[in-house]
Design a protein around this motif. Structure first.
Motif, PDB file in Angstrom:
ATOM      1  N   THR A  92      -7.010  31.853  44.220  1.00 25.23           N
ATOM      2  CA  THR A  92      -8.054  32.672  43.638  1.00 25.23           C
ATOM      3  C   THR A  92      -8.835  31.988  42.592  1.00 25.23           C
ATOM      4  O   THR A  92      -9.776  32.524  42.143  1.00 25.23           O
ATOM      5  CB  THR A  92      -7.587  34.013  43.090  1.00 25.23           C
ATOM      6  N   GLY A  93      -8.347  30.676  42.103  1.00 27.75           N
ATOM      7  CA  GLY A  93      -8.806  30.128  41.217  1.00 27.75           C
ATOM      8  C   GLY A  93      -8.461  30.667  39.742  1.00 27.75           C
ATOM      9  O   GLY A  93      -9.264  30.256  38.803  1.00 27.75           O
ATOM     10  N   THR A  94      -7.683  31.343  39.535  1.00 30.33           N
ATOM     11  CA  THR A  94      -7.151  32.211  38.401  1.00 30.33           C
ATOM     12  C   THR A  94      -5.988  31.406  37.837  1.00 30.33           C
ATOM     13  O   THR A  94      -4.770  31.404  38.432  1.00 30.33           O
ATOM     14  CB  THR A  94      -6.848  33.711  38.628  1.00 30.33           C
ATOM     15  N   PRO A  95      -6.139  30.878  36.575  1.00 33.51           N
ATOM     16  CA  PRO A  95      -4.961  30.148  36.356  1.00 33.51           C
ATOM     17  C   PRO A  95      -3.723  30.909  36.042  1.00 33.51           C
ATOM     18  O   PRO A  95      -3.833  32.246  35.546  1.00 33.51           O
ATOM     19  CB  PRO A  95      -5.239  29.523  34.718  1.00 33.51           C
ATOM     20  N   ALA A  96      -2.374  30.194  36.378  1.00 30.08           N
ATOM     21  CA  ALA A  96      -1.145  31.032  36.160  1.00 30.08           C
ATOM     22  C   ALA A  96      -0.396  30.193  35.185  1.00 30.08           C
ATOM     23  O   ALA A  96      -0.150  29.067  35.489  1.00 30.08           O
ATOM     24  CB  ALA A  96      -0.529  31.194  37.450  1.00 30.08           C
ATOM     25  N   VAL A 118       7.710  24.672  42.288  1.00 29.06           N
ATOM     26  CA  VAL A 118       7.092  25.595  42.957  1.00 29.06           C
ATOM     27  C   VAL A 118       5.643  25.768  42.485  1.00 29.06           C
ATOM     28  O   VAL A 118       5.064  26.709  42.911  1.00 29.06           O
ATOM     29  CB  VAL A 118       7.966  27.073  42.838  1.00 29.06           C
ATOM     30  N   GLY A 119       4.915  24.865  41.661  1.00 26.01           N
ATOM     31  CA  GLY A 119       3.529  25.156  41.594  1.00 26.01           C
ATOM     32  C   GLY A 119       3.062  25.239  40.159  1.00 26.01           C
ATOM     33  O   GLY A 119       1.862  25.107  39.954  1.00 26.01           O
ATOM     34  N   PHE A 120       3.860  25.505  39.105  1.00 25.73           N
ATOM     35  CA  PHE A 120       3.330  25.634  37.702  1.00 25.73           C
ATOM     36  C   PHE A 120       2.691  24.530  37.144  1.00 25.73           C
ATOM     37  O   PHE A 120       3.787  23.503  37.244  1.00 25.73           O
ATOM     38  CB  PHE A 120       4.371  26.482  36.865  1.00 25.73           C
ATOM     39  N   ARG A 121       1.761  24.573  36.547  1.00 20.41           N
ATOM     40  CA  ARG A 121       1.021  23.305  35.843  1.00 20.41           C
ATOM     41  C   ARG A 121       1.133  23.648  34.444  1.00 20.41           C
ATOM     42  O   ARG A 121       0.454  22.997  33.808  1.00 20.41           O
ATOM     43  CB  ARG A 121       0.109  22.926  36.529  1.00 20.41           C
ATOM     44  N   SER A 122       1.330  25.041  33.891  1.00 17.87           N
ATOM     45  CA  SER A 122       1.390  25.222  32.627  1.00 17.87           C
ATOM     46  C   SER A 122       2.656  26.054  32.473  1.00 17.87           C
ATOM     47  O   SER A 122       2.690  27.020  33.001  1.00 17.87           O
ATOM     48  CB  SER A 122       0.132  25.877  32.206  1.00 17.87           C
ATOM     49  N   ILE A 123       3.571  25.716  31.401  1.00 17.12           N
ATOM     50  CA  ILE A 123       4.713  26.544  31.052  1.00 17.12           C
ATOM     51  C   ILE A 123       4.829  26.648  29.584  1.00 17.12           C
ATOM     52  O   ILE A 123       4.449  25.811  28.808  1.00 17.12           O
ATOM     53  CB  ILE A 123       5.843  26.211  31.819  1.00 17.12           C
TER      54      ILE A 123
END
Length: 756
Positions: A674-678, A697-702
């Protein structure tokens, strides 16, 4: 008719005189046992004191062989004396030698005595020794004699606890009351704290033990009991107490205890035997605590907690004291020891004096632990018995990395931990060197390491930690530490200060998340819930009370004038809630624009993914908002039906498991589509191993506690992320949910020299 209370009163009067005389400790003990024997017409009176090595040593005797003093010894549980100490119960025997636990000590010369009465010497429920009387004739001691001996034992307990007998202890040995204790629980927040105990709910120390007028003391007790009963009735009549539910059951239990004739009778007996009203409460409370500590039934132990609270209320009434203001007299190296506590209670303590927290209950995701982590305080939890074994001022070490408490530690243990603290300081220096380096994996993937915050005191850590921004600002903490609802101006000032301190780095403000276990004392909701975590809280509450949300939104909009404003809604269950909240925000924007207020340059609205129902609406949700943030604490709690504060379930389920990581991977994949940052802002992000799983598992911001950023960045810069992602996908695409992900990640880290 014989006045059965006269004997004990005379004995206590004589003991009071002995305590006031300038005597050597041994001489004082010898005279005490002599007067007890004389008063009770006993041929023998002996005092055994419990040592740190679980040995009961004869400290004084009248009637037995004097040379046996400090020589005669029994193990805990051995013989009649050892049995009393282990069980914390008196023994009343007419033929002592026929009891199966009888053990003959030749050095004492006690084989000629038949009748035996022994009582435990108790303080705060702990057994410190045993007091015994014996006679040659076979007889059962009367109830009033047992009561008199227990009352005398209470006086002796204060002598032992005060350290008066330390000089009588042989070299190399210690009394149990001063022995070092190590308790192992669970690590709740890393770090090591060395300091002194501050009991969160300190025991009330009764110093006035002996009464001058029993009738006057009984009258004082009756007056205090009357006030106590009225206060409980008043609590039960208030509108905020529901007519059904757990809170009312607790108060009904309080009322039952306060009106229990057996309890009141025991209090009156203790007074008639010569104690003051407050000393009587302390004695009966200690007796009951010692008995209940040996019970395994959790219901009965819970009732004991109710009784303790009630007895403490009664003690405060008798002594004319309100709630303790501990924070004002904290030592500079305070380590709080508590059964349990709320986040707001921890915030009452001045941060600059706190060195650690020890709690008997709770879990790693409890809100008090989250706040402690934000404050950088080491925490060890599930430390059973920590409160009863501790005294205010005791030296203590809390190890939040291993979940260990060392109470009254030996010098070598203290030296070892001092070195551990120095080693941690050197590691922190290494992390500081990483602070200004980019958060990029070994194979060149950029990752945003954000920090969680909630108070002004957190803001300096944004620069100190090298965080890329504030991924979660918990706005409710300002409400939790305030005495009344923060006015709009105060909220606006806080938000502006945070944005200015961030210096252009992104800040995500979560709208107020109160309700559930985040109770505001000044907010009367008139709602009592069986499951508050699933109840009227967060966005549910603020949509029903839109004035709260409007005031906060207006303060945020004003504070962010000329900047980007990122707002996030908590506990969203369905898209209609997002639309309702957006309507309130849009209305406030129009209102401020009409009056020419300086508005944010951009406004981004996000939601927390923490209610499982959103997992079946992910695409629609991500099309509706600008960003999403996973609240892993609540999401894991709801997915596994696990109360995050439950002591019994705290370590039962592991969030670094195949099924939960598959769920998180589904969120990141939908985010990419969707192109929505998570992002993810729960406790999972705060440890290198679990952060590694999140990246896999894919997170690039924590987002995590500031103190965790250094260790996570050290792991990140050595991580071959593409290779890890391949391993994780292969594992999660497999059919087995039993795969040990922790072992897999640990082996991967070892193979690639990744620091954990």
């Amino acid at each position: 008719m014989r006045d059965t209370a006269a004997g004990p009163r005379l004995l206590l009067r004589r003991l009071r005189e002995l305590m006031a005389e300038a005597l050597e400790p041994q001489d004082r003990l010898d005279r005490i046992v002599h007067h007890i024997a004389q008063n009770m017409v006993a041929e023998v009176c002996s005092l055994y004191v419990l040592r740190a090595d679980s040995i009961l040593e004869l400290y004084a005797t009248e009637g037995l062989n004097p040379s046996a003093v400090h020589q005669a010894q029994l193990r805990l549980g051995q013989g009649l004396v050892g049995t009393i100490a282990a069980s914390a119960r008196p023994l009343n025997l007419s033929e002592a030698q026929k009891h199966p636990a009888f053990a003959y000590l030749p050095e004492t010369g006690e084989e000629i005595y038949n009748s035996f009465l022994g009582v435990p010497v108790l303080r705060a429920g702990r057994t410190l020794g045993v007091l015994v009387v014996q006679n040659k004739t076979m007889r059962q001691y009367r109830e009033d004699e047992i009561e008199a001996l227990e009352t005398t034992a209470m006086v002796i307990a204060e002598m032992i606890a005060s350290g008066d007998l330390a000089r009588l202890t042989r070299t190399g040995l210690e009394l149990d009351v001063s022995r070092p204790v190590t308790v192992r629980g669970m690590p709740f927040n890393e770090g090591v704290g060395l300091g002194h105990v501050v009991l969160h709910e300190p025991r009330i120390v009764v110093t006035n033990l002996f009464n001058e007028d029993s009738e006057q003391e009984v009258a004082r007790l009756e007056h205090a009991l009357g006030s106590l009963r009225l206060s409980i009735d008043d609590m039960l009549e208030r509108r905020e107490v529901a007519f059904e539910g757990e809170h009312r059951e607790v108060l009904e239990a309080y009322r039952m205890f306060a009106n229990d004739r057996g309890w009141v009778r025991r209090l009156e007996e203790a007074i008639n035997n010569g104690l003051t009203a407050e000393a009587a409460v302390e004695k009966v409370q200690s007796d009951m605590r010692a008995r209940m500590m040996h019970m395994s039934d959790p219901y009965l132990r819970e009732r004991m907690s109710d009784f303790e609270d009630l007895a403490n209320r009664l003690l405060r009434m008798l002594m004319g004291r309100g709630p303790e203001d501990i924070a004002s007299v904290l030592p500079r190296d305070a380590i709080i020891v508590a059964r349990s506590m709320g986040a707001a209670e921890l915030l009452d303590y001045p941060r600059d004096k706190l060195r650690g927290l020890v709690i008997e209950e709770g879990a790693i995701t409890s809100h008090v632990v989250i706040v402690a982590r934000a404050m950088g305080i080491p925490v060890a939890g599930q430390m059973k018995g920590a409160v009863s074994m501790s005294e205010n001022g005791d030296p203590i070490i809390v190890d939040g990395e291993d979940g260990v408490m060392h109470l009254r530690p030996q010098s070598d243990v203290e030296a070892a931990y001092a070195e551990k603290v120095r080693f941690r300081a050197r590691k922190q220096e290494m992390y500081r060197e990483l602070r200004d380096k980019p958060s990029v994996t070994k194979d060149g993937v950029s990752v945003d390491l954000m920090m969680n915050a909630g108070l002004v005191v957190d803001i300096p850590q944004l620069a100190d930690s090298g965080a890329a921004g504030i991924g979660l600002f918990r706005t409710e903490l300002q409400f939790m530490v305030a005495a009344t609802f923060p006015r709009a101006e105060a909220q606006q000032k806080l938000y502006r200060d945070v944005l200015e301190a961030a210096g252009g780095k992104p800040v995500t403000f979560r709208t107020i998340d109160i309700g559930g276990d985040k109770v505001l004392p000044y907010f009367d909701s008139n709602v009592q819930e069986e499951n508050p975590a699933l109840g009227w809280r967060a966005i549910r509450l603020t949509l029903d009370r839109p004035g709260l949300l409007r005031t906060q939104v207006r303060a945020l909009l004003k504070a962010a004038g000329g900047r980007e404003l990122r707002m996030m809604l908590p506990m969203v269950t369905e898209i209609s809630e997002i639309r309702q909240a957006r309507a309130i925000i849009d209305k406030e924007v129009r209102h401020l624009a009409r009056f020419a207020h300086h508005l944010p340059n951009t406004l981004k609205l996000g939601v927390m993914i923490e209610v499982p129902s959103l997992l079946w609406q992910l695409e629609e949700v991500m099309d509706t908002v600008d960003f999403v943030s996973v609240g892993s604490n609540d999401l894991f709690q709801f997915v596994t039906a696990t109360d995050r504060g439950s002591t019994q379930l705290a370590g039962r389920f592991n969030p670094i498991s195949a099924h939960f990581l598959r769920l998180l991977r589904h969120i990141t994949r939908t985010s990419e589509q969707t192109g929505t940052p998570a992002t993810l802002c729960g406790e999972l992000a705060g440890r290198p191993l679990s952060a590694m799983a999140l990246l896999g598992v894919g997170f690039r911001s924590i987002s995590m506690a500031p103190a965790a950023i250094g260790p996570v960045k050290a792991m990140l810069t050595e991580l071959p992320l593409e290779k890890l992602t391949g391993v994780m996908n292969e594992t999660l695409d497999g059919k087995s949910a039993e795969t040990d992900i922790v072992a897999l990640l640990t082996a991967f880290a070892a193979e690639h020299d990744i620091p954990l």
